[in-house]
Design a protein around this motif. Structure first.
Motif, PDB file in Angstrom:
ATOM      1  N   ALA A 225       0.934  -1.446   0.328  1.00  0.00           N
ATOM      2  CA  ALA A 225       0.411   0.331  -0.030  1.00  0.00           C
ATOM      3  C   ALA A 225       0.921   1.652  -0.337  1.00  0.00           C
ATOM      4  N   LEU A 226       1.581   1.187   0.604  1.00  0.00           N
ATOM      5  CA  LEU A 226       2.916   2.575   0.619  1.00  0.00           C
ATOM      6  C   LEU A 226       4.065   2.467  -0.523  1.00  0.00           C
TER       7      LEU A 226
ATOM      8  N   ARG B 230       3.431   1.633  10.565  1.00  0.00           N
ATOM      9  CA  ARG B 230       2.093   1.607  10.099  1.00  0.00           C
ATOM     10  C   ARG B 230       1.600  -0.427  10.213  1.00  0.00           C
TER      11      ARG B 230
ATOM     12  N   SER C 266      -7.641   3.620   7.064  1.00  0.00           N
ATOM     13  CA  SER C 266      -7.375   3.588   5.354  1.00  0.00           C
ATOM     14  C   SER C 266      -6.252   3.796   5.558  1.00  0.00           C
TER      15      SER C 266
ATOM     16  N   SER D  82      -4.346   4.333   2.223  1.00  0.00           N
ATOM     17  CA  SER D  82      -4.213   5.709   1.867  1.00  0.00           C
ATOM     18  C   SER D  82      -4.770   6.983   2.697  1.00  0.00           C
ATOM     19  N   SER D  83      -6.210   7.032   3.159  1.00  0.00           N
ATOM     20  CA  SER D  83      -6.221   8.511   3.444  1.00  0.00           C
ATOM     21  C   SER D  83      -6.280   8.567   4.755  1.00  0.00           C
ATOM     22  N   ARG D  84      -6.278   7.893   6.005  1.00  0.00           N
ATOM     23  CA  ARG D  84      -5.786   7.503   7.814  1.00  0.00           C
ATOM     24  C   ARG D  84      -7.130   8.190   7.843  1.00  0.00           C
TER      25      ARG D  84
ATOM     26  N   GLN E 104     -11.239   1.853  -5.714  1.00  0.00           N
ATOM     27  CA  GLN E 104      -9.172   2.688  -6.692  1.00  0.00           C
ATOM     28  C   GLN E 104      -9.471   2.056  -4.857  1.00  0.00           C
ATOM     29  N   SER E 105     -10.005   1.212  -3.885  1.00  0.00           N
ATOM     30  CA  SER E 105      -9.163   0.888  -2.509  1.00  0.00           C
ATOM     31  C   SER E 105      -8.495  -0.290  -3.423  1.00  0.00           C
TER      32      SER E 105
ATOM     33  N   ASN F 280      -4.860   1.552  -5.287  1.00  0.00           N
ATOM     34  CA  ASN F 280      -4.037   1.743  -3.688  1.00  0.00           C
ATOM     35  C   ASN F 280      -3.858   0.466  -3.200  1.00  0.00           C
ATOM     36  N   LYS F 281      -4.267  -0.823  -3.178  1.00  0.00           N
ATOM     37  CA  LYS F 281      -4.111  -1.435  -1.853  1.00  0.00           C
ATOM     38  C   LYS F 281      -4.356  -1.025  -0.934  1.00  0.00           C
ATOM     39  N   ASP F 282      -5.880  -0.751  -0.400  1.00  0.00           N
ATOM     40  CA  ASP F 282      -6.242  -0.093   0.999  1.00  0.00           C
ATOM     41  C   ASP F 282      -7.031  -1.427   1.100  1.00  0.00           C
TER      42      ASP F 282
END
Length: 325
Positions: A51-52, A64, A93, A95-97, A281-282, A285-287
């Motif tokens: 994800a990161l 994380r 999340s 990506s968005s925290r 989308q997740s 983004n691998k969220d």
């Protein structure tokens, strides 16, 4: 005394029915929750690193992972996951925290509105159409009408929802410019995505209603109603349709569950701000915490719909209670 004994006997089938349905629902929910939890652990490699990104510092990745509890023993993680579900904490999340519960709460109403309107549109179209076709094709009449209706409904039902959506966008959005093709800001923006979702289920449901109407119209109670010279509207709508609705109701519940799942692709065609576009989308983004939560929401929705259909069917058709015994 006799009345009380009869009441107890009548209640017993409902008790058995409710117990079995509740047991099945709880087992299905446990399987769904466990599968959702296992998702992030079955992904090859480190999900946080994925994800990161490969350039993220090792310290950030480790921090994380610790925040997500991924360094704890697997059983401890599972217990914490169950505790979070009970308290409404679906995680954070990557990506968005943002809290995942906030993301789901923000996107869920748009998905429910789309699926609900599509189901309503399918029922409103399918039932009158199926009844009319059943009346026109009963007793072997209207062979050409039956062939045309059956062929058309099969073709329409087999076209994927997203292809229908793309065609609607091209015709009514690009070529004619009559309707918007993205977002849900205006009432007109609902028309195309609702149609894209509703056309296939409406065709399937209309076929089932027609078949059931043809069968019911040959029943003895319908012949009796005709012998009494009751009006055609009373025979078809008052006597035949309620008895033909049982199978249609069962299929309708399955279609509603399918509509909820079908929103994933249709929402992406129309840039609809719901769970469907969010989960795609997740995934990109691998969220994974967001993916976990949305998969869980979709699964719970399907299970609840199926349970409600079973209970409603039991109310309309008491014979299902007898089969439960």
């Amino acid at each position: 005394m006799t009345a009380s004994i009869a009441a107890v006997g009548q209640a017993r089938p409902w008790v058995r029915f409710g117990t079995r349905r509740l047991g099945r629902l709880l087992v299905s929910l446990w399987v769904l929750v466990t599968a959702s939890f296992a998702m992030i652990h079955l992904i090859p490699g480190d999900p946080v690193r994925g994800a990161l990104g490969p350039t993220a510092p090792a310290e950030l990745v480790e921090a994380r992972r610790a925040a997500l509890g991924l360094n704890d023993p697997i059983l401890t993680q599972y217990v914490h996951y169950l505790e979070g579900l009970v308290t409404g904490d679906l995680g954070t999340s990557l990506s968005s925290r943002l809290p995942v519960s906030d993301i789901v709460a923000q996107r869920l109403p748009a998905t429910l509105a789309l699926a609900g309107l599509a189901f309503l549109a399918a029922v409103v179209v399918a039932i009158p159409l199926g009844v009319a076709m059943g009346v026109l094709t009963r007793r072997g009449h209207g062979r050409r009408t039956e062939l045309g209706f059956t062929t058309t409904s099969i073709v329409v039902a087999t076209v994927p929802d997203f292809l229908v959506g793309v065609a609607l966008v091209y015709v009514f959005g690009v070529r004619l410019g009559w309707l918007p093709v993205a977002g849900n800001d205006t009432p007109q923006a609902y028309v195309l995505p609702v149609l894209a979702l509703a056309i296939g289920p409406a065709a399937i449901l209309a076929r089932i209603v027609r078949v059931e109407m043809v069968r019911v119209l040959e029943a003895d109670f319908v012949r009796t109603a005709r012998a009494k010279r009751l009006p055609a509207r009373t025979i078809y709508l008052g006597h035949a349709l309620p008895n033909a609705a049982t199978a249609a109701l069962t299929l309708g519940g399955l279609l509603l569950g399918g509509l909820v799942a079908g929103t994933v692709l249709v929402e992406n065609v129309f840039a609809w701000p719901g769970l469907g576009s969010t989960i795609v989308q997740s995934i990109l983004n691998k969220d994974y915490p967001v993916v976990q939560a949305i998969v869980l929401v979709y699964g719970v929705g399907v299970l609840v719909v199926n349970t409600v259909v079973d209970v409603t069917l039991a109310r309309l058709d008491p014979r299902s209670l007898i089969r439960e015994g």
